[in-house]
Scaffold this active site. Structure first.
Site, PDB file in Angstrom:
ATOM      1  N   ARG A 159       0.817  -1.229   0.000  1.00 13.10           N
ATOM      2  CA  ARG A 159       0.000   0.000   0.000  1.00 13.10           C
ATOM      3  C   ARG A 159       0.849   1.277   0.000  1.00 13.10           C
ATOM      4  O   ARG A 159       0.483   2.284   0.618  1.00 13.10           O
ATOM      5  CB  ARG A 159      -0.966   0.042   1.195  1.00 13.10           C
ATOM      6  CG  ARG A 159      -1.963  -1.082   1.241  1.00 13.10           C
ATOM      7  CD  ARG A 159      -2.935  -1.071   0.054  1.00 13.10           C
ATOM      8  NE  ARG A 159      -3.761  -2.259   0.112  1.00 13.10           N
ATOM      9  CZ  ARG A 159      -3.447  -3.413  -0.471  1.00 13.10           C
ATOM     10  NH1 ARG A 159      -2.346  -3.532  -1.204  1.00 13.10           N
ATOM     11  NH2 ARG A 159      -4.236  -4.450  -0.374  1.00 13.10           N
ATOM     12  N   SER A 209     -11.219  -0.258   3.123  1.00 12.52           N
ATOM     13  CA  SER A 209     -10.561  -0.587   4.402  1.00 12.52           C
ATOM     14  C   SER A 209      -9.927   0.675   4.969  1.00 12.52           C
ATOM     15  O   SER A 209      -9.181   1.361   4.265  1.00 12.52           O
ATOM     16  CB  SER A 209      -9.449  -1.615   4.188  1.00 12.52           C
ATOM     17  OG  SER A 209     -10.003  -2.791   3.706  1.00 12.52           O
ATOM     18  N   GLU A 280      -5.065   3.496   6.144  1.00 10.95           N
ATOM     19  CA  GLU A 280      -4.814   3.304   4.706  1.00 10.95           C
ATOM     20  C   GLU A 280      -5.454   4.483   3.955  1.00 10.95           C
ATOM     21  O   GLU A 280      -4.969   4.923   2.919  1.00 10.95           O
ATOM     22  CB  GLU A 280      -5.461   1.975   4.270  1.00 10.95           C
ATOM     23  CG  GLU A 280      -5.320   1.682   2.805  1.00 10.95           C
ATOM     24  CD  GLU A 280      -5.812   0.280   2.451  1.00 10.95           C
ATOM     25  OE1 GLU A 280      -5.472  -0.690   3.160  1.00 10.95           O
ATOM     26  OE2 GLU A 280      -6.540   0.165   1.447  1.00 10.95           O
TER      27      GLU A 280
HETATM   28  C1  LIG Z   1     -15.879   0.002  -1.412  1.00  9.23           C
HETATM   29  C2  LIG Z   1     -14.395   0.200  -1.554  1.00  9.23           C
HETATM   30  C3  LIG Z   1     -13.563  -0.893  -1.722  1.00  9.23           C
HETATM   31  C4  LIG Z   1     -12.183  -0.727  -1.861  1.00  9.23           C
HETATM   32  N1  LIG Z   1     -11.403  -1.826  -2.011  1.00  9.23           N
HETATM   33  C5  LIG Z   1     -10.061  -1.672  -2.130  1.00  9.23           C
HETATM   34  C6  LIG Z   1      -9.215  -2.821  -2.281  1.00  9.23           C
HETATM   35  O1  LIG Z   1      -9.664  -3.954  -2.332  1.00  9.23           O
HETATM   36  N2  LIG Z   1      -7.886  -2.614  -2.379  1.00  9.23           N
HETATM   37  C7  LIG Z   1      -7.330  -1.352  -2.342  1.00  9.23           C
HETATM   38  O2  LIG Z   1      -6.108  -1.241  -2.460  1.00  9.23           O
HETATM   39  N3  LIG Z   1      -8.100  -0.266  -2.203  1.00  9.23           N
HETATM   40  C8  LIG Z   1      -9.445  -0.375  -2.103  1.00  9.23           C
HETATM   41  N4  LIG Z   1     -10.232   0.731  -1.955  1.00  9.23           N
HETATM   42  C9  LIG Z   1      -9.611   2.066  -1.863  1.00  9.23           C
HETATM   43  C10 LIG Z   1      -9.483   2.818  -3.206  1.00  9.23           C
HETATM   44  O3  LIG Z   1     -10.485   2.451  -4.124  1.00  9.23           O
HETATM   45  C11 LIG Z   1      -8.113   2.605  -3.829  1.00  9.23           C
HETATM   46  O4  LIG Z   1      -7.100   3.057  -2.944  1.00  9.23           O
HETATM   47  C12 LIG Z   1      -7.955   3.359  -5.150  1.00  9.23           C
HETATM   48  O5  LIG Z   1      -6.739   2.971  -5.720  1.00  9.23           O
HETATM   49  C13 LIG Z   1      -7.978   4.875  -4.995  1.00  9.23           C
HETATM   50  O6  LIG Z   1      -8.112   5.455  -6.278  1.00  9.23           O
HETATM   51  P1  LIG Z   1      -8.821   6.856  -6.492  1.00  9.23           P
HETATM   52  O7  LIG Z   1      -8.774   7.150  -7.949  1.00  9.23           O
HETATM   53  O8  LIG Z   1     -10.151   6.880  -5.872  1.00  9.23           O
HETATM   54  O9  LIG Z   1      -7.839   7.818  -5.714  1.00  9.23           O
HETATM   55  P2  LIG Z   1      -8.229   9.036  -4.757  1.00  9.23           P
HETATM   56  O10 LIG Z   1      -8.975   8.538  -3.598  1.00  9.23           O
HETATM   57  O11 LIG Z   1      -8.836  10.136  -5.546  1.00  9.23           O
HETATM   58  O12 LIG Z   1      -6.789   9.490  -4.286  1.00  9.23           O
HETATM   59  C14 LIG Z   1      -6.065   8.698  -3.369  1.00  9.23           C
HETATM   60  C15 LIG Z   1      -4.664   9.295  -3.208  1.00  9.23           C
HETATM   61  O13 LIG Z   1      -3.968   9.134  -4.436  1.00  9.23           O
HETATM   62  C16 LIG Z   1      -3.476  10.405  -4.881  1.00  9.23           C
HETATM   63  N5  LIG Z   1      -3.581  10.395  -6.362  1.00  9.23           N
HETATM   64  C17 LIG Z   1      -4.651  10.041  -7.104  1.00  9.23           C
HETATM   65  N6  LIG Z   1      -4.355  10.155  -8.419  1.00  9.23           N
HETATM   66  C18 LIG Z   1      -3.064  10.596  -8.487  1.00  9.23           C
HETATM   67  C19 LIG Z   1      -2.194  10.916  -9.561  1.00  9.23           C
HETATM   68  N7  LIG Z   1      -2.558  10.834 -10.842  1.00  9.23           N
HETATM   69  N8  LIG Z   1      -0.931  11.326  -9.258  1.00  9.23           N
HETATM   70  C20 LIG Z   1      -0.531  11.432  -7.956  1.00  9.23           C
HETATM   71  N9  LIG Z   1      -1.318  11.157  -6.905  1.00  9.23           N
HETATM   72  C21 LIG Z   1      -2.570  10.744  -7.174  1.00  9.23           C
HETATM   73  C22 LIG Z   1      -4.402  11.431  -4.256  1.00  9.23           C
HETATM   74  O14 LIG Z   1      -3.769  12.704  -4.125  1.00  9.23           O
HETATM   75  C23 LIG Z   1      -4.692  10.797  -2.908  1.00  9.23           C
HETATM   76  O15 LIG Z   1      -3.673  11.091  -2.003  1.00  9.23           O
HETATM   77  C24 LIG Z   1     -11.619   0.593  -1.824  1.00  9.23           C
HETATM   78  C25 LIG Z   1     -12.461   1.696  -1.672  1.00  9.23           C
HETATM   79  C26 LIG Z   1     -13.840   1.511  -1.549  1.00  9.23           C
HETATM   80  C27 LIG Z   1     -14.733   2.714  -1.397  1.00  9.23           C
END
Ligand SMILES: Cc1cc2nc3c(=O)[nH]c(=O)nc-3n(C[C@H](O)[C@H](O)[C@H](O)COP(=O)(O)OP(=O)(O)OC[C@H]3O[C@@H](n4cnc5c(N)ncnc54)[C@H](O)[C@@H]3O)c2cc1C
Length: 284
Positions: A159, A209, A280
């Site tokens: 992570r 999570s 996380e």
């Molecule tokens: C129901 C549910 C289930 C989930 N299951 C999982 C799972 O099984 N495994 C898991 O790992 N995660 C899980 N997640 C968490 C999440 O979906 C992941 O961490 C996902 O990768 C985040 O992507 P995002 O586009 O939403 O990023 P955001 O939430 O928009 O951003 C997260 C972070 O990444 C940074 N970021 C985003 N894009 C960029 C970029 N282009 N350049 C630099 N920094 C950037 C942001 O600044 C922020 O700090 C889950 C979430 C939910 C709601």
């Protein structure tokens, strides 16, 4: 900057852009529609927060100054077994396209609701897979230049990636997959989705999570459940009654409620197991 290349909104509520449905206003909310426009925007607003799909972010109740949203970077191409995708493409889109092309390796990510940029930032993973397993290279903007980093330069770990220690921004990601059979890939994706539906509170807003697993053999949800915290509420933030590793928003939860609940969980887990849980979720 040409307005067609960027969408601007003012006093934009972040609760519309986060899966937790929490967060006050961004004074300026910009969505660049190309990589060039993103770079210009980053140069103009050097201290802006980067937001993708907002599925791993707890945005503050008092709002933030400037947010740059990457969802306008939505192009991708598939060349043989390589997917080259802009940062704002959803993992679900890439998973389905990989299956259509008979490519295996991304199935684990089906059901992770974020973008590929967000997934690389935190090395997203599930069901024995992690995004770092399939990354070939990442194109980042280091606030001066566009640089292509191969997997070994990304400092991926559980992570985490080099992006957490820098202010670099992911522009494009190349994923190397393995030729397979479309139906087999789809079957695996559906199996994973069924598991998620069975075990996760997908009917309520959350950010997945809340905590990282401190050790491979320590299951955070189970541990929280065993000390009787399942269902505990602060305001409208609740430790999910379905999966105690999730905090859900029952309606009008505030970031301060979620933070308070996180603190209680950390204290109780430390008291009972001597283990410090690290969030996380990205707490802005
Ligand atoms: C129901 C549910 C289930 C989930 N299951 C999982 C799972 O099984 N495994 C898991 O790992 N995660 C899980 N997640 C968490 C999440 O979906 C992941 O961490 C996902 O990768 C985040 O992507 P995002 O586009 O939403 O990023 P955001 O939430 O928009 O951003 C997260 C972070 O990444 C940074 N970021 C985003 N894009 C960029 C970029 N282009 N350049 C630099 N920094 C950037 C942001 O600044 C922020 O700090 C889950 C979430 C939910 C709601």
């Amino acid at each position: 900057m040409d307005k067609k290349l960027c969408e601007y909104r003012f006093d934009e509520l972040l609760n519309k852009h986060t899966s937790f449905k929490i967060g006050g206003c961004a004074r300026i909310f910009v969505r660049p529609k190309s990589i060039e426009a993103l770079i210009c925007t980053l140069e103009r607003f050097q201290y802006a927060k980067i937001l993708a799909k907002g599925t791993n972010v707890l945005a503050p109740d008092e709002g933030v100054d400037i947010v740059i949203n990457t969802l306008g970077l939505n192009k991708y191409q598939i060349k043989n077994d390589l997917i080259i995708s802009e940062a704002g493409v959803l993992l679900s889109t890439l998973c389905k396209k990989a299956a259509d092309h008979g490519l295996s390796g991304l199935e684990f990510a089906y059901g992770i609701p974020g973008t590929i940029g967000g997934a690389v930032y935190m090395n997203a993973g599930a069901y024995d897979g992690e995004i770092c397993d399939i990354v070939e290279y990442v194109e980042i903007y280091d606030r001066k230049n566009i640089i292509k980093l191969d997997k070994s330069q990304m400092n991926f770990s559980y992570r985490s990636s080099i992006l957490k220690e820098t202010d670099w921004v992911v522009l494009r990601v190349a994923l190397r997959l393995k030729p397979s059979n479309s139906q087999a890939v789809r079957d695996r994706m559906e199996q994973i989705m069924r598991k998620r539906i069975q075990t996760q509170p997908l009917d309520l807003p959350s950010a997945g999570s809340v905590f990282k697993r401190p050790r491979k053999d320590f299951y955070v949800g189970k541990a929280i459940e065993q000390i009787g915290l399942k269902g505990l509420r602060v305001g409208d933030a609740q430790i999910s009654t379905k999966h105690a590793g999730f905090i859900v928003n029952l309606g009008n939860a505030r970031a301060s409620d979620v933070k308070e609940l996180i603190k209680i969980i950390q204290q109780e887990v430390y008291k009972n197991y001597g283990i410090h849980l690290e969030p996380e979720v990205e707490i802005w």
